[in-house]
Design a protein around this motif. Sequence first.
Motif: not given
Length: 365
Positions: A208-210, A241-249, A290-296
């Motif tokens: 997976v990527p860094s 691609d990139y997964l973008v996440k947001y948090s309000s807490n 193609a292998v998977g997702i990185s750490l956030p």
Amino acid sequence: MNSVAPELSFGLWEHVSLKHIEEKSVMPSSNWAARAFQKTFTNVFQPRGIHARRRRRRRPVQRISLESLEPRQMLSVNPAFSGSSASSANDSSSIAAFVSQNTIGILSTVSNSPTSVVAVSGNAQLAVTWVAPTNTGGSPITDYLVKYSSNSGSTWTNFVHPVSTALSCTVTGLTNGTSYVIKVIAKNAVGISLPSANSAPVIPAATVPSAPTSVVAVSGNAQLAVTWVAPASTGGSPITDYLVKYSSNGGSTWTRFFPSSGLPVTTTSCTVTGLTNGTAYVIKVIARNAVGISLPSSNSAPVTPLAAALTPTFGSTTATATGFTVQITNYNAAYTWAGTATASGTVVVSGTGFVTVSNVAAGTS
């Protein structure tokens, strides 16, 4: 050193071939330090040279051939100086000796082999660990040679790395999808050990990527403009691609942002919409291949979306006996206001933006 004939000419340095010392010699199994392995001989002068004659021991002893310890079967011996050194003709000697009068004593040998070699797959590399030799041969380990083979040990390549006594290293420059075995050799002042047993075969593969870095969010009206830096390593497989996440807490819970286009985020920026003005948000980004997702990534600094500031405007004025009134639209009570009347008049702005100008002399504009 050149090889010598069985009969040697006399000189200050006598080259005594171990082939002349045919008797097996004592080697206590408990210690390989100084005098752990010793052979006594006397010089016999003959017309054609010098031979080594052994003194036989009368009782049975554990025996080992000197020839089994030295491939070149040669020592340079100077019997004229007590305590002088003896060295092998072979650069990769397997024994070191001292000379005291007519006694050859083994000071140290090469170490035992390293053991328990384990290789763990990485992207075009293998992380290798091993266990140090149980016996250093009486001379400290100075380095380890690490070799790899892609044909089950038929041929070997030396992995070039800095001299180190560490019990691990990362073998780089390998080919993903190819199976490798690893062996490790210990080195001391005397020479190199026999190689370890080969590791189990391991195949380097993409990972997976860094994590992405430097995530920054900029406030907008119910939205945040987000940018980031791509991972330093793709893991050997392109970022899809990139997964973008947001948090309000503060990051206790997260919501993934899906673009209205329905397309994945493939660049290093996007605008996160549908947020609430006046609420602080933090953002994190995750890379995928193609292998998977990185750490956030690390969270962005908190940013609060705000509505765009509106320009105040004045409505129509209404004359009064001593002045006039007017309503301000797009008024915000947080705004700072200052009103100045000419000719000693007064100005008052209400909390709703209603302006009253009074005490203005007649005919004054």
